[in-house]
Scaffold this active site. Structure first.
Site, PDB file in Angstrom:
ATOM      1  N   TYR A  89     -16.010  18.594 -14.579  1.00  0.00           N
ATOM      2  CA  TYR A  89     -16.482  17.198 -14.645  1.00  0.00           C
ATOM      3  C   TYR A  89     -17.462  16.979 -13.483  1.00  0.00           C
ATOM      4  O   TYR A  89     -17.182  17.390 -12.355  1.00  0.00           O
ATOM      5  CB  TYR A  89     -15.282  16.248 -14.536  1.00  0.00           C
ATOM      6  CG  TYR A  89     -15.674  14.841 -14.242  1.00  0.00           C
ATOM      7  CD1 TYR A  89     -16.524  14.154 -15.108  1.00  0.00           C
ATOM      8  CD2 TYR A  89     -15.231  14.193 -13.093  1.00  0.00           C
ATOM      9  CE1 TYR A  89     -16.916  12.853 -14.831  1.00  0.00           C
ATOM     10  CE2 TYR A  89     -15.614  12.882 -12.817  1.00  0.00           C
ATOM     11  CZ  TYR A  89     -16.463  12.231 -13.691  1.00  0.00           C
ATOM     12  OH  TYR A  89     -16.853  10.951 -13.411  1.00  0.00           O
TER      13      TYR A  89
ATOM     14  N   ASP B 259      -7.048  20.089 -13.627  1.00  0.00           N
ATOM     15  CA  ASP B 259      -7.413  18.779 -14.177  1.00  0.00           C
ATOM     16  C   ASP B 259      -7.036  18.799 -15.655  1.00  0.00           C
ATOM     17  O   ASP B 259      -7.672  19.480 -16.463  1.00  0.00           O
ATOM     18  CB  ASP B 259      -8.923  18.532 -13.975  1.00  0.00           C
ATOM     19  CG  ASP B 259      -9.346  17.137 -14.429  1.00  0.00           C
ATOM     20  OD1 ASP B 259      -8.678  16.561 -15.315  1.00  0.00           O
ATOM     21  OD2 ASP B 259     -10.357  16.623 -13.908  1.00  0.00           O
TER      22      ASP B 259
ATOM     23  N   ARG C 198       0.849  -1.213   0.000  1.00  0.00           N
ATOM     24  CA  ARG C 198       0.000   0.000   0.000  1.00  0.00           C
ATOM     25  C   ARG C 198       0.877   1.254   0.000  1.00  0.00           C
ATOM     26  O   ARG C 198       0.445   2.335  -0.378  1.00  0.00           O
ATOM     27  CB  ARG C 198      -0.964  -0.003   1.202  1.00  0.00           C
ATOM     28  CG  ARG C 198      -1.838   1.244   1.272  1.00  0.00           C
ATOM     29  CD  ARG C 198      -3.112   1.077   2.121  1.00  0.00           C
ATOM     30  NE  ARG C 198      -2.905   0.330   3.339  1.00  0.00           N
ATOM     31  CZ  ARG C 198      -2.335   0.811   4.452  1.00  0.00           C
ATOM     32  NH1 ARG C 198      -1.907   2.071   4.495  1.00  0.00           N
ATOM     33  NH2 ARG C 198      -2.172   0.046   5.515  1.00  0.00           N
TER      34      ARG C 198
ATOM     35  N   LYS D 153      -8.556   7.891 -19.204  1.00  0.00           N
ATOM     36  CA  LYS D 153      -8.921   8.441 -20.515  1.00  0.00           C
ATOM     37  C   LYS D 153      -7.752   8.345 -21.509  1.00  0.00           C
ATOM     38  O   LYS D 153      -7.358   7.263 -21.876  1.00  0.00           O
ATOM     39  CB  LYS D 153      -9.427   9.871 -20.319  1.00  0.00           C
ATOM     40  CG  LYS D 153     -10.494  10.007 -19.223  1.00  0.00           C
ATOM     41  CD  LYS D 153     -11.720   9.203 -19.533  1.00  0.00           C
ATOM     42  CE  LYS D 153     -12.905   9.356 -18.599  1.00  0.00           C
ATOM     43  NZ  LYS D 153     -12.718   9.538 -17.185  1.00  0.00           N
TER      44      LYS D 153
END
Ligand code: PLP
Length: 385
Positions: free
Chosen positions: A112, A183, A59, A208
């Site tokens: 978004y 972003d 992790r 994306k």
């Protein structure tokens, strides 16, 4: 023989197109693999008090993340490796925790919808307050920055494709002592590099364009600021939204072809946007590559290309727009964007979409298919409404 697991040499002199292909590779050497292996492990052999840099537990770090983080950091011209997350939203959540408790966040009203929903949730919980702005309106953003703590920028916006005056807004944020977070999902580091224009932090939905094949959900954060990097890294470790090594391997494989994918999808998008503007069933086309688009001049000045997302209004109702999508044979009716295949979605079908997004607006993520096949599919569907 060179150890194939040694980090690859710094690639600062490379053109981004070369960096995409050659960055984050194992060092050359006889029998060296050309790709790093995928490390499937939850833990690492370790004893006693961990030495600095020791891996300890998966992790905290995973060697499969390293080459991807190295390449994305270099692509964004960050002074530090990027930090990969399990999704774009996990990256956004990590970046939003940089807003101080009770702080003011200036955010595009057409961000978004996931970013909007999360900021609203934080605002409803009293964690921060949001000042929505039209990100293309520089004066409005400048005024909203008075007393603000963080400026959030998305440019071009999803799905309205508004283009921000990025260098001016980032300078204004600095002047107001506000942290700036961009972003950069739609533009990718090939079309704009916000850190070089003064941004403090960049976030990506790696899902994306960077991955490019609609087969993984991933996110990333990049920054050159050691303190911010350490806070975001600490957040990732404690909140645990870490990436699967297999997904990161696939994302790096996708990154290798980003420039050729983008080149083709952008040229397809330009052709389709021009033809859509002439179609009688289409009432409005948003694409920064169109000379008449409100964002055209700014995008031409600030970006290395116009991207490959188009938004257009089909017919005069949401039923007409739905009918268009239903009639597609090649184009897939689906959410998401940035993959090799062309996807279309009526964005207002999501209740979380801002009310100012027209109900008949179709977001078209243009892929790399032959453009004439795409146009036949599009025009055939539009001719029937
Ligand atoms: N940012 C933008 C601009 C997006 O379009 C999306 C998803 O569509 C996200 C962030 C969220 O990314 P993810 O779906 O990988 O969590």
């Amino acid at each position: 023989m060179t150890n194939p697991l040694e980090p690859s040499q710094p690639a600062t002199a490379w053109d981004p197109q070369t960096l995409l292909v050659a960055g984050g590779r194992p060092a050359h050497g006889v029998d060296a693999a050309v790709n790093h292996p995928v490390t499937f492990t939850s833990t690492f052999h370790s004893q006693g008090i961990a030495a600095p840099g020791e891996k300890v537990y998966a992790r905290f770090s995973n060697p499969t993340w390293d080459p991807f983080e190295e390449v994305l950091g270099q692509l964004e011209e960050a002074q530090l490796p990027a930090l990969v997350f399990s999704s774009g939203m996990a990256a956004i959540a990590a970046a939003l925790q940089l807003v101080p408790a009770g702080g003011v966040l200036v955010m595009p009203s057409h961000s978004y919808n996931g970013s909007l929903s999360l900021s609203k949730e934080l605002a409803d919980a009293g964690r921060l307050s949001v000042r929505p702005v039209d990100i293309a309106n520089t004066e409005e953003v400048d005024a909203a920055l008075e007393g603000a703590d963080v400026l959030w920028v998305e440019s071009p916006t999803n799905p309205m494709l508004e283009v921000a005056d990025l260098p001016v807004l980032l300078a204004a944020a600095k002047q107001h002592n506000a942290l700036s977070i961009v972003d950069n999902t739609f533009a990718t580091p090939l079309l704009q590099r916000p850190l070089t224009l003064g941004a403090d932090v960049v976030v990506h939905s790696v899902t994306k364009y960077l991955s490019g094949h609609s087969d993984v959900i991933l996110g990333a954060v990049a920054t050159s600021d050691e303190t911010l990097h350490s806070r975001i890294h600490g957040y990732r470790t404690l909140h645990g939204a870490i990436a699967s090594p297999m997904d990161v391997f696939l994302a790096l494989r996708g990154v290798r072809t980003l420039s050729v994918r983008l080149e083709r999808s952008q040229s397809n998008a330009q052709v389709l946007a021009e033809r859509l503007s002439q179609h009688p069933a289409v009432s409005g086309v948003r694409y920064p590559g169109l000379p008449g688009d409100p964002g055209h001049a700014r995008a031409q000045k600030l970006m290395n290309g116009f991207g490959s997302v188009i938004a257009f209004e089909a017919g005069d109702s949401e039923a007409a727009a739905d009918a268009v999508i239903e009639k597609f044979g090649l184009i897939t009716g689906a959410t998401s964007l940035g993959g090799v295949e062309t996807l279309a979605e009526r964005r207002a079908r999501h209740a979380s979409e801002p009310a100012t997004v027209p109900t008949n607006l179709i977001r078209l993520s243009v892929g790399i298919e032959a453009v004439e096949d795409l146009w036949r599919d599009l025009s055939n569907a539009l001719d029937q409404i």
